[in-house]
Write a protein that holds these residues in place. Structure first.
Motif, PDB file in Angstrom:
ATOM      1  N   ILE A  35      92.887  41.500 -27.812  1.00  0.00           N
ATOM      2  CA  ILE A  35      92.228  42.864 -26.908  1.00  0.00           C
ATOM      3  C   ILE A  35      91.077  41.506 -26.037  1.00  0.00           C
ATOM      4  CG2 ILE A  35      89.201  43.049 -27.938  1.00  0.00           C
ATOM      5  CD1 ILE A  35      91.001  42.328 -30.650  1.00  0.00           C
ATOM      6  N   ASN A  36      90.628  42.891 -25.198  1.00  0.00           N
ATOM      7  CA  ASN A  36      89.652  42.855 -24.131  1.00  0.00           C
ATOM      8  C   ASN A  36      88.409  42.531 -24.505  1.00  0.00           C
ATOM      9  OD1 ASN A  36      92.313  42.986 -21.701  1.00  0.00           O
ATOM     10  ND2 ASN A  36      92.433  45.150 -21.421  1.00  0.00           N
ATOM     11  N   VAL A  37      87.859  41.461 -23.650  1.00  0.00           N
ATOM     12  CA  VAL A  37      86.398  41.089 -24.653  1.00  0.00           C
ATOM     13  C   VAL A  37      85.586  42.069 -23.256  1.00  0.00           C
ATOM     14  CG1 VAL A  37      85.105  39.304 -24.788  1.00  0.00           C
ATOM     15  CG2 VAL A  37      86.841  39.052 -25.812  1.00  0.00           C
ATOM     16  N   ILE A  38      84.678  42.188 -23.731  1.00  0.00           N
ATOM     17  CA  ILE A  38      84.015  43.064 -21.885  1.00  0.00           C
ATOM     18  C   ILE A  38      82.758  42.888 -23.013  1.00  0.00           C
ATOM     19  CG2 ILE A  38      83.786  45.096 -20.703  1.00  0.00           C
ATOM     20  CD1 ILE A  38      87.018  45.218 -20.780  1.00  0.00           C
ATOM     21  N   PRO A  39      81.343  42.421 -21.969  1.00  0.00           N
ATOM     22  CA  PRO A  39      80.489  42.827 -22.619  1.00  0.00           C
ATOM     23  C   PRO A  39      80.000  44.401 -22.639  1.00  0.00           C
ATOM     24  CG  PRO A  39      79.903  41.164 -20.716  1.00  0.00           C
ATOM     25  CD  PRO A  39      81.589  42.277 -20.755  1.00  0.00           C
ATOM     26  N   GLU A  40      79.356  44.618 -23.694  1.00  0.00           N
ATOM     27  CA  GLU A  40      78.679  46.112 -23.525  1.00  0.00           C
ATOM     28  C   GLU A  40      77.596  46.106 -22.756  1.00  0.00           C
ATOM     29  OE1 GLU A  40      78.981  48.299 -27.472  1.00  0.00           O
ATOM     30  OE2 GLU A  40      80.301  46.193 -27.885  1.00  0.00           O
ATOM     31  N   VAL A  41      76.525  45.317 -22.675  1.00  0.00           N
ATOM     32  CA  VAL A  41      75.123  44.925 -21.695  1.00  0.00           C
ATOM     33  C   VAL A  41      75.335  44.554 -20.748  1.00  0.00           C
ATOM     34  CG1 VAL A  41      73.614  45.860 -23.896  1.00  0.00           C
ATOM     35  CG2 VAL A  41      73.949  43.553 -23.206  1.00  0.00           C
ATOM     36  N   GLU A  42      74.907  44.357 -20.016  1.00  0.00           N
ATOM     37  CA  GLU A  42      74.857  43.909 -18.243  1.00  0.00           C
ATOM     38  C   GLU A  42      73.954  42.764 -18.547  1.00  0.00           C
ATOM     39  OE1 GLU A  42      75.542  45.992 -14.280  1.00  0.00           O
ATOM     40  OE2 GLU A  42      73.492  45.076 -14.431  1.00  0.00           O
ATOM     41  N   ALA A  43      74.385  41.370 -18.314  1.00  0.00           N
ATOM     42  CA  ALA A  43      73.167  40.570 -17.776  1.00  0.00           C
ATOM     43  C   ALA A  43      74.119  39.806 -17.515  1.00  0.00           C
ATOM     44  CB  ALA A  43      72.524  39.761 -19.345  1.00  0.00           C
ATOM     45  N   VAL A  44      72.841  38.075 -17.067  1.00  0.00           N
ATOM     46  CA  VAL A  44      73.955  37.129 -16.614  1.00  0.00           C
ATOM     47  C   VAL A  44      74.461  36.168 -17.476  1.00  0.00           C
ATOM     48  CG1 VAL A  44      73.172  34.511 -15.518  1.00  0.00           C
ATOM     49  CG2 VAL A  44      71.961  36.971 -14.353  1.00  0.00           C
ATOM     50  N   LEU A  45      75.860  35.695 -17.098  1.00  0.00           N
ATOM     51  CA  LEU A  45      76.771  35.062 -18.689  1.00  0.00           C
ATOM     52  C   LEU A  45      75.691  33.936 -18.849  1.00  0.00           C
ATOM     53  CD1 LEU A  45      78.419  34.469 -20.398  1.00  0.00           C
ATOM     54  CD2 LEU A  45      80.174  33.798 -18.646  1.00  0.00           C
ATOM     55  N   ASP A  46      75.230  33.307 -19.554  1.00  0.00           N
ATOM     56  CA  ASP A  46      74.036  32.243 -19.828  1.00  0.00           C
ATOM     57  C   ASP A  46      75.033  30.855 -20.452  1.00  0.00           C
ATOM     58  OD1 ASP A  46      71.516  30.739 -19.396  1.00  0.00           O
ATOM     59  OD2 ASP A  46      71.384  31.586 -22.244  1.00  0.00           O
ATOM     60  N   GLU A  47      75.528  30.851 -21.652  1.00  0.00           N
ATOM     61  CA  GLU A  47      76.732  30.245 -22.214  1.00  0.00           C
ATOM     62  C   GLU A  47      78.029  30.503 -22.546  1.00  0.00           C
ATOM     63  OE1 GLU A  47      74.782  27.859 -25.559  1.00  0.00           O
ATOM     64  OE2 GLU A  47      72.905  29.341 -25.685  1.00  0.00           O
ATOM     65  N   VAL A  48      78.931  29.664 -22.303  1.00  0.00           N
ATOM     66  CA  VAL A  48      80.181  30.131 -22.178  1.00  0.00           C
ATOM     67  C   VAL A  48      80.901  29.339 -23.991  1.00  0.00           C
ATOM     68  CG1 VAL A  48      82.667  29.726 -22.009  1.00  0.00           C
ATOM     69  CG2 VAL A  48      80.737  30.806 -20.591  1.00  0.00           C
ATOM     70  N   LEU A  49      80.906  29.143 -25.046  1.00  0.00           N
ATOM     71  CA  LEU A  49      80.791  28.684 -26.303  1.00  0.00           C
ATOM     72  C   LEU A  49      82.548  28.361 -26.839  1.00  0.00           C
ATOM     73  CD1 LEU A  49      78.357  30.482 -28.259  1.00  0.00           C
ATOM     74  CD2 LEU A  49      77.939  28.420 -26.805  1.00  0.00           C
ATOM     75  N   VAL A  50      83.577  28.619 -25.648  1.00  0.00           N
ATOM     76  CA  VAL A  50      84.950  28.788 -26.417  1.00  0.00           C
ATOM     77  C   VAL A  50      85.250  28.145 -25.246  1.00  0.00           C
ATOM     78  CG1 VAL A  50      84.506  30.364 -27.993  1.00  0.00           C
ATOM     79  CG2 VAL A  50      85.393  31.129 -25.398  1.00  0.00           C
ATOM     80  N   LYS A  51      86.724  27.368 -25.067  1.00  0.00           N
ATOM     81  CA  LYS A  51      87.629  26.460 -24.068  1.00  0.00           C
ATOM     82  C   LYS A  51      88.696  27.855 -23.902  1.00  0.00           C
ATOM     83  CE  LYS A  51      87.948  22.710 -25.129  1.00  0.00           C
ATOM     84  NZ  LYS A  51      86.909  22.322 -26.853  1.00  0.00           N
ATOM     85  N   ARG A  72      79.363  30.397 -16.260  1.00  0.00           N
ATOM     86  CA  ARG A  72      77.749  31.033 -16.011  1.00  0.00           C
ATOM     87  C   ARG A  72      77.260  30.775 -15.049  1.00  0.00           C
ATOM     88  NH1 ARG A  72      75.052  25.760 -19.144  1.00  0.00           N
ATOM     89  NH2 ARG A  72      73.465  27.331 -18.406  1.00  0.00           N
ATOM     90  N   GLY A  73      76.260  32.064 -14.682  1.00  0.00           N
ATOM     91  CA  GLY A  73      75.441  32.695 -13.883  1.00  0.00           C
ATOM     92  C   GLY A  73      76.315  33.480 -13.161  1.00  0.00           C
ATOM     93  N   SER A  74      77.002  34.219 -13.654  1.00  0.00           N
ATOM     94  CA  SER A  74      77.725  35.044 -13.484  1.00  0.00           C
ATOM     95  C   SER A  74      77.271  36.057 -14.080  1.00  0.00           C
ATOM     96  CB  SER A  74      79.555  35.203 -13.543  1.00  0.00           C
ATOM     97  OG  SER A  74      79.957  34.010 -13.217  1.00  0.00           O
ATOM     98  N   LEU A  75      77.184  37.565 -13.244  1.00  0.00           N
ATOM     99  CA  LEU A  75      76.863  38.775 -13.759  1.00  0.00           C
ATOM    100  C   LEU A  75      77.535  39.251 -14.029  1.00  0.00           C
ATOM    101  CD1 LEU A  75      74.003  40.561 -14.272  1.00  0.00           C
ATOM    102  CD2 LEU A  75      75.007  41.585 -11.969  1.00  0.00           C
ATOM    103  N   VAL A  76      77.667  40.208 -15.423  1.00  0.00           N
ATOM    104  CA  VAL A  76      78.425  40.661 -16.355  1.00  0.00           C
ATOM    105  C   VAL A  76      77.519  41.631 -17.310  1.00  0.00           C
ATOM    106  CG1 VAL A  76      79.908  39.106 -16.707  1.00  0.00           C
ATOM    107  CG2 VAL A  76      78.352  39.306 -18.316  1.00  0.00           C
TER     108      VAL A  76
END
Length: 371
Positions: free
Chosen positions: A57-73, A182-186
């Motif tokens: 499954i490709n994980v793609i955001p459904e809304v546009e915003a700055v990536l604030d937190e990455v909770l997985v490795k 973090r900080g990337s606009l996605v």
């Protein structure tokens, strides 16, 4: 018990052993042989395959915003519904609160419109106001009801957007490469997914077989359904040469042959409870095919020199029988036998054992063992 195939040669050998001749020539060596014949059998061939998880499954955001937190490795195992990424929520939370307020305003206006409409109805029933004035009140009520519906739809959309600032796992699986930090606009239009989530509980090996091999299977088993029901389970040979602990089941054959190669696509399923197999990897599938015209020899009849496989064939030369090498290709039939092809034909006499102690061109006495 052994039966001598060539009595005259044996008699000459015995005569020489008793001192009848001593001219310094090499004496014939007694060897076990078989006469090559054609048989039908099923053999396993190693076919290159690509491995894919049950779901990728490709994980793609459904809304546009700055990536604030990455909770997985990368490499983490996640469960369905687990939050993997969080996008900046401030603006979406504000929109949500605004939408909630608009719903309250619309409902208040609806209440006022309903009160006015009820009052106008009483007056209309007493013929105090005209019908047109009453209809205006009814229209105002309907408009207020519509405004509530619009406000509630906007609230639903705002809540949807806000909830999707928290990106959750769509299924159980393993996290692949994380392509943004973090900080990337996605957003929905990103070129690469945030990551790929692979459900590797079952791994599929995708491979191709020749159309001729597929037709042999159909003739042998009778139908596509019979092949899938009765085909032996397959081994998976990993990139390090080891055999995967669980055997696989052939699940599908493609209904259309590749127009360029004529190959048939095959999918084999392997259970992967310990996560040893990875989606995107490669391996070889030990796949069974049916041969109608096969020459079968013991493994002991073959030997290798410089990555080439040889056998000894016995030929008559004058009054003697000579063993000469022939290059062959092999397919594994079982632990003790090969199917061979190449410089061999039905009717050839093949030495079955002791070949590593022989030399090319040496005289032999062929002997067939009783079965």
């Amino acid at each position: 018990m052994k039966k001598l195939l060539f009595p005259a040669i044996v008699a000459m050998t015995l005569f020489a052993a008793c001192g009848g001749t001593d001219d310094g020539q090499q004496q014939p060596k007694e060897v076990n042989v078989l006469v090559a014949s054609l048989d039908s059998c099923s053999v396993f061939i190693d076919v290159p395959a690509q491995l894919k998880g049950k779901t990728d499954i490709n994980v793609i955001p459904e809304v546009e915003a700055v990536l604030d937190e990455v909770l997985v490795k990368e490499g983490d195992y996640v469960k369905k519904g687990q939050v993997m990424f969080v996008l900046a929520q401030t603006s979406y939370r504000a929109h949500l609160e605004n939408a909630r307020a608009n719903v309250k305003v619309a409902k208040a206006q609806l209440g006022n419109a309903r009160v006015k409409c009820d009052a106008k109805k009483i007056l209309f029933d007493k013929n105090i106001i005209s019908e047109n004035e009453y209809k205006v009140a009814q229209n105002d009520l309907e408009n207020a009801e519509a405004q509530v519906a619009v406000a509630e739809a906007n609230l639903m959309a705002a809540n949807y957007d806000f909830q999707h600032t928290m990106i959750r796992a769509a299924s159980n699986g393993v996290v692949g490469n994380i392509n943004y930090r973090r900080g990337s606009l996605v957003g929905p239009a990103i070129q690469k997914p945030l990551t790929v989530l692979s459900d590797n509980s079952v791994v599929y090996a995708y491979m191709s077989i020749a159309e001729q091999d597929y037709m042999e299977l159909v003739r042998s088993y009778g139908s596509r359904e019979a092949i899938l029901a009765n085909l032996p389970k397959t081994n998976l040979i990993l990139s390090d040469g080891t055999i995967y602990e669980s055997q696989g089941k052939v699940e599908t054959f493609s209904g259309v042959a590749d127009q360029g190669t004529g190959a048939i696509s095959v999918r084999v399923a392997y259970q992967n409870p310990d996560g040893i197999l990875n989606s995107g990897g490669s391996a070889n599938v030990s796949f069974p095919i049916v041969l109608d015209s096969a020459i079968i020899v013991p493994r002991s009849a073959t030997f290798e020199i410089q990555n080439k496989t040889y056998i000894y064939k016995v030929h008559k030369k004058g009054n003697d029988y000579i063993a000469e090498t022939a290059i062959v290709e092999t397919l594994r039939l079982d632990e003790q036998h090969y199917v061979i092809s190449g410089e061999v034909e039905p009717g050839d006499t093949i030495v079955t054992d002791g070949v590593r102690k022989m030399q090319n061109g040496m005289p032999v006495t062929p002997v067939i063992k009783e079965k």
